[in-house]
Design a protein around this motif. Structure first.
Motif, mmCIF file in Angstrom:
data_model
loop_
_atom_site.group_PDB
_atom_site.id
_atom_site.type_symbol
_atom_site.label_atom_id
_atom_site.label_comp_id
_atom_site.label_asym_id
_atom_site.label_seq_id
_atom_site.Cartn_x
_atom_site.Cartn_y
_atom_site.Cartn_z
ATOM 1 N N MET A 115 0.735 -0.804 -0.248
ATOM 2 C CA MET A 115 -0.209 0.361 -0.032
ATOM 3 C C MET A 115 0.984 1.311 0.216
ATOM 4 S SD MET A 115 -3.041 -1.145 -0.123
ATOM 5 C CE MET A 115 -3.769 0.536 -0.467
ATOM 6 N N VAL A 116 1.636 1.284 0.680
ATOM 7 C CA VAL A 116 2.911 2.173 0.327
ATOM 8 C C VAL A 116 3.175 3.345 -0.705
ATOM 9 C CG1 VAL A 116 5.118 3.037 1.655
ATOM 10 C CG2 VAL A 116 3.626 2.727 2.866
ATOM 11 N N ALA A 117 3.841 1.569 -1.612
ATOM 12 C CA ALA A 117 4.715 1.863 -2.644
ATOM 13 C C ALA A 117 3.340 2.520 -3.456
ATOM 14 C CB ALA A 117 5.038 0.422 -3.104
ATOM 15 N N SER A 118 2.077 1.851 -3.197
ATOM 16 C CA SER A 118 1.265 2.371 -4.310
ATOM 17 C C SER A 118 0.798 3.473 -4.160
ATOM 18 C CB SER A 118 0.227 1.582 -3.783
ATOM 19 O OG SER A 118 0.059 0.156 -4.536
ATOM 20 N N PHE A 119 0.857 3.845 -2.799
ATOM 21 C CA PHE A 119 0.022 5.366 -2.437
ATOM 22 C C PHE A 119 1.591 6.496 -2.926
ATOM 23 C CE2 PHE A 119 0.149 8.779 0.905
ATOM 24 C CZ PHE A 119 -0.961 9.325 0.503
ATOM 25 N N THR A 120 2.635 6.200 -2.582
ATOM 26 C CA THR A 120 4.443 6.798 -2.678
ATOM 27 C C THR A 120 3.706 6.908 -4.827
ATOM 28 O OG1 THR A 120 5.487 6.014 -2.003
ATOM 29 C CG2 THR A 120 6.357 7.302 -3.007
ATOM 30 N N ALA A 121 3.879 6.270 -5.457
ATOM 31 C CA ALA A 121 3.452 5.810 -6.829
ATOM 32 C C ALA A 121 2.243 6.808 -6.914
ATOM 33 C CB ALA A 121 2.967 4.871 -7.439
ATOM 34 N N ALA A 122 1.289 7.167 -6.990
ATOM 35 C CA ALA A 122 -0.192 7.994 -7.119
ATOM 36 C C ALA A 122 0.447 9.275 -6.653
ATOM 37 C CB ALA A 122 -1.058 7.450 -5.681
ATOM 38 N N ILE A 123 1.128 9.441 -5.734
ATOM 39 C CA ILE A 123 1.225 11.253 -4.912
ATOM 40 C C ILE A 123 2.552 11.515 -6.298
ATOM 41 C CG2 ILE A 123 2.694 12.670 -3.929
ATOM 42 C CD1 ILE A 123 2.100 10.509 -2.115
ATOM 43 N N THR A 124 3.488 11.010 -6.899
ATOM 44 C CA THR A 124 4.308 10.578 -7.742
ATOM 45 C C THR A 124 3.790 11.225 -9.149
ATOM 46 O OG1 THR A 124 5.856 10.087 -6.991
ATOM 47 C CG2 THR A 124 6.562 10.117 -9.387
ATOM 48 N N SER A 125 2.163 10.549 -8.944
ATOM 49 C CA SER A 125 1.806 10.196 -11.078
ATOM 50 C C SER A 125 1.016 11.748 -10.862
ATOM 51 C CB SER A 125 0.787 9.449 -10.776
ATOM 52 O OG SER A 125 0.428 9.646 -11.950
ATOM 53 N N ALA A 126 0.404 12.335 -9.399
ATOM 54 C CA ALA A 126 0.204 13.001 -9.480
ATOM 55 C C ALA A 126 0.520 14.785 -8.647
ATOM 56 C CB ALA A 126 -1.280 13.174 -7.528
ATOM 57 N N LEU A 127 2.176 14.302 -8.909
ATOM 58 C CA LEU A 127 2.557 16.037 -8.911
ATOM 59 C C LEU A 127 3.916 15.854 -9.994
ATOM 60 C CD1 LEU A 127 3.491 16.025 -4.930
ATOM 61 C CD2 LEU A 127 1.359 17.067 -6.416
ATOM 62 N N THR A 128 3.882 15.354 -10.504
ATOM 63 C CA THR A 128 4.224 15.223 -11.772
ATOM 64 C C THR A 128 4.239 16.136 -13.204
ATOM 65 O OG1 THR A 128 5.827 13.955 -13.214
ATOM 66 C CG2 THR A 128 3.638 13.304 -13.278
ATOM 67 N N VAL A 129 5.012 16.830 -13.446
ATOM 68 C CA VAL A 129 4.352 18.013 -14.267
ATOM 69 C C VAL A 129 5.750 16.852 -15.896
ATOM 70 C CG1 VAL A 129 5.391 19.050 -12.938
ATOM 71 C CG2 VAL A 129 7.028 19.057 -14.347
ATOM 72 N N SER A 130 5.572 16.240 -16.072
ATOM 73 C CA SER A 130 6.931 15.099 -17.164
ATOM 74 C C SER A 130 5.583 14.424 -17.656
ATOM 75 C CB SER A 130 7.869 14.922 -16.632
ATOM 76 O OG SER A 130 8.742 13.842 -16.085
ATOM 77 N N ASN A 131 5.394 13.860 -18.731
ATOM 78 C CA ASN A 131 4.930 12.717 -19.010
ATOM 79 C C ASN A 131 5.687 12.618 -20.777
ATOM 80 O OD1 ASN A 131 3.017 14.747 -20.540
ATOM 81 N ND2 ASN A 131 1.292 14.622 -19.426
ATOM 82 N N LEU A 132 5.310 11.447 -20.989
ATOM 83 C CA LEU A 132 5.703 11.164 -22.483
ATOM 84 C C LEU A 132 6.043 12.517 -23.588
ATOM 85 C CD1 LEU A 132 6.719 9.369 -24.630
ATOM 86 C CD2 LEU A 132 4.325 8.926 -25.494
ATOM 87 N N GLN A 133 4.593 13.216 -23.760
ATOM 88 C CA GLN A 133 4.508 14.811 -24.852
ATOM 89 C C GLN A 133 5.631 15.653 -24.731
ATOM 90 O OE1 GLN A 133 0.878 16.600 -24.098
ATOM 91 N NE2 GLN A 133 -0.349 15.130 -25.483
ATOM 92 N N TYR A 134 5.221 15.979 -23.570
ATOM 93 C CA TYR A 134 6.649 16.684 -22.411
ATOM 94 C C TYR A 134 8.191 16.164 -23.150
ATOM 95 C CZ TYR A 134 2.524 17.982 -20.411
ATOM 96 O OH TYR A 134 1.216 18.511 -20.514
ATOM 97 N N GLN A 135 8.691 14.666 -22.966
ATOM 98 C CA GLN A 135 9.728 14.323 -23.169
ATOM 99 C C GLN A 135 10.244 14.159 -24.503
ATOM 100 O OE1 GLN A 135 9.411 9.921 -21.518
ATOM 101 N NE2 GLN A 135 9.094 11.047 -19.592
ATOM 102 N N ILE A 136 9.590 15.141 -25.609
ATOM 103 C CA ILE A 136 10.017 15.460 -26.461
ATOM 104 C C ILE A 136 11.312 16.578 -26.393
ATOM 105 C CG2 ILE A 136 8.599 15.117 -29.487
ATOM 106 C CD1 ILE A 136 6.210 13.473 -28.340
ATOM 107 N N ARG A 137 11.819 16.491 -27.661
ATOM 108 C CA ARG A 137 11.964 17.584 -27.366
ATOM 109 C C ARG A 137 12.326 18.029 -29.499
ATOM 110 N NH1 ARG A 137 9.833 18.681 -23.866
ATOM 111 N NH2 ARG A 137 11.041 18.845 -21.999
#
Length: 362
Positions: free
Chosen positions: A220-242
């Motif tokens: 549960m802690v691992a899943s919760f950490t992943a959820a927080i990271t996903s919610a707060l991240t500002v990069s996804n596939l679109q933003y990785q295209i340079r």
């Protein structure tokens, strides 16, 4: 008698000679040129009132004024325009025609008037900062994760309270609300591996629930950490295209039958075809595609019209292209047209024309 006849003949000749000269065309008069155009903003734009404007339109008007050429517009589709100039049904084709070896076999090009290339548009990256982080924390996705976790903790706490409330009233006794609240607290600190030790089960069933929950808590802690990271991240596939090197593996929007579609096919990049550029760009904003690839000036112009749906255009320009005017093979206009194109594009007027439609960044 013969003298009278000769006199009459001379008189008739004098009377009819001016009429014959008047019917002859003036040596300096030129026919009205047939100018084929196809709408392709910002180079050729219908102004909504039957008129035309755009980079190529303004260029041609400046050329025609310098050369003293009379002309008439002949709007048509893009494929029809190419066929018309090849067949000689138009005297010149004006638009955003890319110079290619294949087209040079069919008709002649003027000197190029615009150098460009393909460019990439991606969804605008969200601004980073404390305010954006707080917005992410209060997003529906993040709050739903918190709500689900709270329900799970309540369920585990309720199960522990059922087996401990009678034999361990000191820690999980009292009213139902007090007992369940204490069990909820125990489930939370156990999941986070804090384990204050202020509460602990004493029954076999209670300790079995605790053992299962300890191992489940790690997941549960691992899943919760992943959820927080996903919610707060500002990069996804679109933003990785340079740049173009990042396109493989992405779904890229473009226009069917264009140089950009051919580029994606040659590079084995997954492309999704659209009939118009605006729909292609909006598919990126909606998350249906990861990026859009098309001629940079056309992307610039359309991007100015999208408002809040505007994309980020990457600075890299690749697969260089040259735009030129087209005339039928062997056209007598070509030499004069080439000279006029060079004179106009070397003038300050040309820079003002481009800035009017594309802004400061060319």
């Amino acid at each position: 008698m013969p003298n009278r006849l000769i006199a009459r003949l001379l008189l008739c000749l004098l009377l009819f000679t001016p009429l014959a000269d008047a019917n002859q065309p003036e040596p300096h008069m030129q026919p009205t040129l047939r100018v084929g155009i196809t709408e392709v903003p910002p180079f050729v734009i219908a102004d909504g009132s039957g008129g035309w404007e755009g980079i190529s339109i303004d260029l041609w008007r400046a050329i025609a004024e310098r050369q003293g050429w009379a002309f008439e517009w002949q709007p048509m589709g893009f494929s029809e325009l190419l066929q018309a100039v090849e067949a000689g049904n138009v005297d010149v084709a004006v638009g955003a025609l890319t110079m290619t070896a294949e087209r040079e076999l069919l008709f002649d090009f003027s000197h190029p008037f615009y150098q460009t290339g393909l460019s990439i548009g991606v969804a605008r990256a969200p601004k980073t900062g404390l305010l954006q982080s707080l917005k992410a924390l209060f997003s529906w996705g993040f709050l739903s994760v918190i709500g689900g976790l709270a329900l799970l903790l309540l369920g585990v706490g309720f199960a522990l309270w059922l087996v401990e409330r009678r034999r361990n009233p000191e820690q999980f006794g009292g009213t139902a609300a007090q007992g369940i609240g204490a069990s909820f607290w125990w489930a939370a600190v156990t999941m986070t591996t804090v384990g204050y030790g202020d509460k602990a089960p004493v029954t076999f069933a209670g300790r079995l629930v605790a053992l299962i929950w300890m191992f489940a808590g790690l997941i549960m802690v691992a899943s919760f950490t992943a959820a927080i990271t996903s919610a707060l991240t500002v990069s996804n596939l679109q933003y990785q295209i340079r740049g173009p090197q990042d396109l493989p593996g992405s779904t890229v929007a473009t226009i069917d039958g264009t140089a950009s579609a051919r580029y994606l096919s040659e590079e084995r990049i997954v492309g999704q075809g659209f009939t118009n550029l605006t729909d292609a760009m909006r598919s990126v904003t909606a998350g249906e595609t990861d990026a859009v690839v098309y001629d940079r000036p056309l992307l610039q112009y359309r991007n100015q019209q999208l408002g809040r749906e505007r994309l980020d255009l990457l600075p890299a320009v690749f697969d260089q292209q040259l735009y030129a005017l087209a005339v039928p093979t062997g056209s007598s206009l070509r030499d004069d047209l080439n000279e006029a194109v060079l004179r106009v594009t070397e003038s300050a007027e040309w820079r003002l024309i481009q800035r009017a439609y594309l802004g400061e960044q060319q």
